[in-house]
Design an enzyme around this catalytic site. Structure first.
Site, short mmCIF file in Angstrom:
data_model
loop_
_atom_site.label_atom_id
_atom_site.label_comp_id
_atom_site.label_asym_id
_atom_site.label_seq_id
_atom_site.Cartn_x
_atom_site.Cartn_y
_atom_site.Cartn_z
N ASP A 175 23.43 22.26 -12.59
CA ASP A 175 24.77 22.63 -13.05
C ASP A 175 25.59 21.35 -13.29
OD1 ASP A 175 27.17 23.85 -13.58
OD2 ASP A 175 27.57 24.49 -11.52
N GLU A 186 21.14 24.44 -19.24
CA GLU A 186 21.05 24.14 -17.81
C GLU A 186 19.90 24.91 -17.17
OE1 GLU A 186 25.66 22.95 -16.65
OE2 GLU A 186 25.07 25.05 -16.68
N HIS A 332 -8.51 1.63 14.72
CA HIS A 332 -9.06 0.28 14.61
C HIS A 332 -7.92 -0.70 14.33
CE1 HIS A 332 -10.71 -2.96 11.85
NE2 HIS A 332 -11.37 -3.16 12.96
N ASN A 333 -7.95 -1.87 15.01
CA ASN A 333 -6.91 -2.90 14.82
C ASN A 333 -5.53 -2.24 14.70
OD1 ASN A 333 -8.92 -4.76 14.91
ND2 ASN A 333 -8.79 -5.41 12.78
N GLU A 362 -6.49 -0.35 19.86
CA GLU A 362 -7.16 -1.65 19.98
C GLU A 362 -6.15 -2.79 20.06
OE1 GLU A 362 -10.64 -4.31 17.75
OE2 GLU A 362 -9.96 -2.43 16.83
N ASP A 364 -6.22 -7.00 19.97
CA ASP A 364 -6.92 -8.29 19.80
C ASP A 364 -6.03 -9.37 20.39
OD1 ASP A 364 -8.87 -6.94 18.52
OD2 ASP A 364 -8.59 -7.85 16.56
N HIS A 377 -4.74 -10.45 14.16
CA HIS A 377 -6.13 -10.45 13.71
C HIS A 377 -6.57 -11.91 13.60
CE1 HIS A 377 -9.29 -8.30 11.00
NE2 HIS A 377 -9.70 -8.48 12.24
N GLU A 411 -9.99 -6.66 22.91
CA GLU A 411 -10.83 -7.74 22.41
C GLU A 411 -10.14 -9.03 22.87
OE1 GLU A 411 -12.27 -9.52 18.20
OE2 GLU A 411 -12.56 -7.37 18.42
N ILE A 674 5.83 17.62 -16.02
CA ILE A 674 5.45 18.83 -15.28
C ILE A 674 3.97 18.71 -14.91
CG2 ILE A 674 5.37 21.37 -15.35
CD1 ILE A 674 8.18 20.32 -15.86
#
Length: 781
Positions: A175, A186, A332-333, A362, A364, A377, A411, A674
């Protein structure tokens, strides 16, 4: 030169009318949320100045305001050429609102400001946290409490309320002149906004049907009529008519028949009256113990009409078996937010993983400045965070999503002195949470998740002369000793990492401090030297880590031996060194041989993570899923590579009909874009069960596409199978765009007519995007 047309300036009276309309719309939306006349909501709708904090030197005042839709927040921006869309974020995008200094940004840059004035908005996707400082404690409380209420009330709205709220918001957006009327143009703009392309002829036909007053504009009741046409669910009307009487009521007896015959609900007689009371909006029908079409639709859109078995949303499996009998949600990590080489490390990554149900994280660990160990890391350019900050984050979030044990996978690359600091931080910060002695004197097998509730276990190296981490035969006088160094970072396939390792001169051993060794009770890291000799069994608490390629090779060549190994021992699997982009491997083949700690990069969206979260939404999202009996039986001969030899549960035939879709989101935000949706159904399990089938493409309709297509799948090992539904926007010339997906264990499928509530790429639910399907499962002869 082209002239730019200016919008005519509104008069003061026009501005007042618009302001009053906006106030009325906001009040109506507040009522829809169940927050009528709420003080916090009123404050947010008025807006306030807040200090936005980005760094030590960047702290600027910005105006924030809840929009009249009570769904989006507008933020002032001083950036040039910033699009209006980028100044708005949705309440649905917020994962959490934290008071005080509870993010890294606040910890670092706002310590000079009292905690009671500070709060942070945490987003669901990879967006950075929004750290804010209010001018007073009251203002901060209004924002924290107001946002929490809106989020809670939005989540508790049923699907019909969400749809109504969304459509009215889109109507308001379409609108353009804010006259509360809708012209034909509209109306066409609105249809594009809700993701449906209608040609001029059909748009005009709908418009003329609704325009009873013949004023060339729809208003009030005419807009409601348009809303009804738009949200009509003919496929559900058809089902309802089969079980209802001439007056449009489905009796309780007929609802029982529908639940029993079609939905395969065993407790239909008990369930039917409860469903009527829960979902029927018509008081007359409710008093007559019957259901109307609206109540029936609300039931089908609810949790009771969901494809996922709602009883599996609670912990329902036996949690008293040894820890090694469960699959464990593992990261992981965990510290990394992006890639493995240059991306940021953050305590936020631990919080995100733990709140997603992760139970093994984990760390490190490397020597840091000022005698404080850091996590990053190794050998890479990833940023560093303090070990102590990570332990604090784990303490605060370990048991918010699940009460079952968390494993800290260490680790360790630190010097003896900094290892002692690590041990000190864990014992002083985690205190009673840290497991430092065997449970109930159990020294022959793992305790159960039930026995370890609320406990944090450490996985790491153990001094060899202490021999038994559970306390038997130990020499506790040893101070430190060399142990083998398991350095996963050294396996990264990157030239700069290899150069760094060569320059540092990597050693194969590491001196281990007794204090750190003492924190390891049930998860002693050892190198894998092959499957054990039955005559010389290894201690149950010894566990090995395998790279994905090594583990897949063992699964391929020695599947049954690997299964036997994983009945008594824990196995941890981690991604290959070449996955520097933090991509993931397929966890299925490793679960199929009973590997428990199959660690993935939680920060990376994709099929692998969808399957992972699909598996672990089972059993109450507890992070622990009991392995099937044939993966726990000491005498098992199961081998996922040759499933025909033996009986591993009844084979099933899955009959599946994809009927329709509802309110699929726009992928391309362009006004004229669309979607052309298609659905792919995937089976993930043992090799014989892996399969994929897809529907036709529906052009230009993401709002209510209809497929009505049937598919059949044969499932050899139901206990190991997962079903994934993927919706994509088809593109003939480029790769299809992802729209949404939903993955669940085959054993959690509900039968009959069900809605699938689609998830985003990051695994968060869309507010009202669904697929409507029919499921039938039969035993194979």
């Amino acid at each position: 030169m082209q002239c730019i047309r200016r919008q005519p300036k509104r008069s003061a009276s026009q501005e007042n009318i618009l302001r009053e309309q906006s106030r009325r719309v906001a009040a109506l939306n507040g009522i829809r949320l169940g927050l009528k006349d709420d003080k916090d909501l009123k404050f947010l709708l008025k807006g306030s100045q807040l200090l936005k904090v980005k760094s030590g030197s960047w702290r600027k005042e910005r105006f924030y305001k809840l929009q009249e839709d009570c769904k989006t927040i507008w933020q002032e921006s001083k950036k040039m050429l910033r699009s209006p869309e980028s100044q708005i974020f949705s309440i649905e995008d917020i994962r959490d609102v934290r008071s005080g200094h509870k993010t890294e940004g606040m910890e670092k840059y706002a310590k000079d400001v009292p905690e009671y004035r500070c709060f942070s908005i945490i987003f669901k996707d990879q967006r950075k946290n929004l750290d804010l400082i209010a001018s007073s404690e009251d203002d901060a409380n209004h924002w924290i409490s107001g946002l929490a209420k809106i989020i809670a009330h939005s989540n508790s709205m049923n699907q019909k309320q969400k749809l109504q709220h969304w459509i009215h918001t889109c109507l308001r957006k379409a609108d353009k002149n804010k006259d509360n009327k809708m012209s034909l143009k509209e109306l066409k703009d609105f249809l594009k906004e809700v993701n449906i392309e209608v040609d001029d002829y059909h748009a005009k036909k709908i418009f003329q049907h609704c325009d009873k007053s013949k004023t060339e504009a729809l208003e009030d009741d005419e807009i409601e009529e348009f809303y009804k046409i738009l949200t009509e669910r003919k496929e559900i009307d058809k089902i309802f008519q089969k079980y209802s009487d001439a007056e449009g009521f489905m009796s309780c007896q007929n609802l029982v028949r529908f639940l029993y015959e079609t939905q395969q609900e065993e407790d239909a007689v008990v369930a039917a009256p409860a469903l009527i009371q829960r979902y029927e909006p018509n008081e007359r029908a409710k008093r007559g113990n019957a259901m109307t079409k609206d109540g029936f639709l609300m039931y089908l859109l609810s949790d009771d009409g969901n494809i996922f078995n709602s009883s599996h949303r609670k912990v329902y499996q036996d949690m008293t078996q040894p820890l090694s009998h469960y699959l464990v949600s593992s990261s992981h990590n965990t510290y990394l937010m992006e890639d493995q080489l240059t991306g940021p490390s953050s305590t936020e990554a631990y919080i995100r993983a733990l709140t997603k149900g992760c139970r093994c994280v984990e760390l490190d660990c490397w020597d840091g400045p000022n005698s404080e160990p850091v996590i990053y890391h190794g050998y890479t350019l990833t940023s560093k965070i303090l070990f102590s900050d990570v332990i604090k984050a784990i303490k605060n979030y370990a048991f918010k999503t699940s009460p079952y044990p968390v494993i800290i996978s260490l680790e360790n690359h630190c010097s003896v002195d900094q290892q002692k600091v690590m041990a000190h931080h864990m014992t002083t910060i985690l205190q009673d949470m840290l497991l430092v002695a065997p449970v109930d004197g159990n020294k022959s097998q793992f305790p159960s998740p039930e026995q370890l509730k609320g406990k944090i276990l450490v996985k790491g190296k153990k001094l060899s002369r202490q021999e038994d981490p559970t306390g038997a035969n130990g020499n506790n006088n040893l101070e430190a000793e060399d142990v083998s160094d398991e350095d996963e970072a050294a396996e990264i396939e990157d030239e700069s990492v290899k150069t760094e390792i060569q320059q540092k001169g990597k050693s194969d051993t590491l001196k281990l401090a007794k204090e750190l060794s003492d924190t390891v009770v049930y998860c002693k890291s050892v190198h894998f030297n092959g499957f054990e000799d039955p005559g010389h069994p290894r201690a149950f608490y010894e566990m090995s880590s395998f790279t994905e390629s090594k583990a897949l090779k063992l699964a391929q060549e020695s599947g049954t031996s690997f299964i036997h190994h994983n009945i008594r021992h824990l196995s941890r699997i981690y991604p290959a060194g070449w996955r520097t982009d933090s991509s993931n491997y397929n966890p299925i083949d490793l679960w199929n041989v009973g590997c428990q700690i199959v660690a993935l990069n939680f920060q990376t969206a994709g099929t692998e993570m969808d399957v992972y979260q699909g598996r672990f939404q089972d059993n109450g999202f507890s992070g622990y899923v009991l392995k099937p009996e044939f993966l726990r039986d000491e005498q098992t001969k199961f081998n996922p590579k040759s499933v025909t030899e033996g009986t591993w549960g009844t084979k099933k035939k899955l009959l599946l009909k994809i009927i329709s879709g509802q309110q699929l989101p726009k992928v391309n935000k362009s006004k004229n874009s669309i979607v052309d949706p298609k659905v792919t159904i995937e089976i993930h399990g043992v090799q014989q069960d892996n399969n994929k089938k897809q529907t036709k493409v529906i052009e230009n309709n993401g709002f209510n596409p209809k497929w009505d297509e049937e598919f059949t799948f044969d499932i050899e090992i139901p206990a190991l199978a997962l079903v994934r539904f993927v919706v994509e926007d088809f593109d003939m010339s480029t790769k299809n765009d992802f729209i949404g997906q939903y993955t669940l264990p085959f054993t959690s499928l509900k039968q009959g007519y069900r809605h699938i509530h689609l998830l985003t790429k990051n695994g968060d639910p869309y507010s009202s995007s669904t697929l409507f399907v029919y499921i039938n499962i039969q035993d194979c002869d």
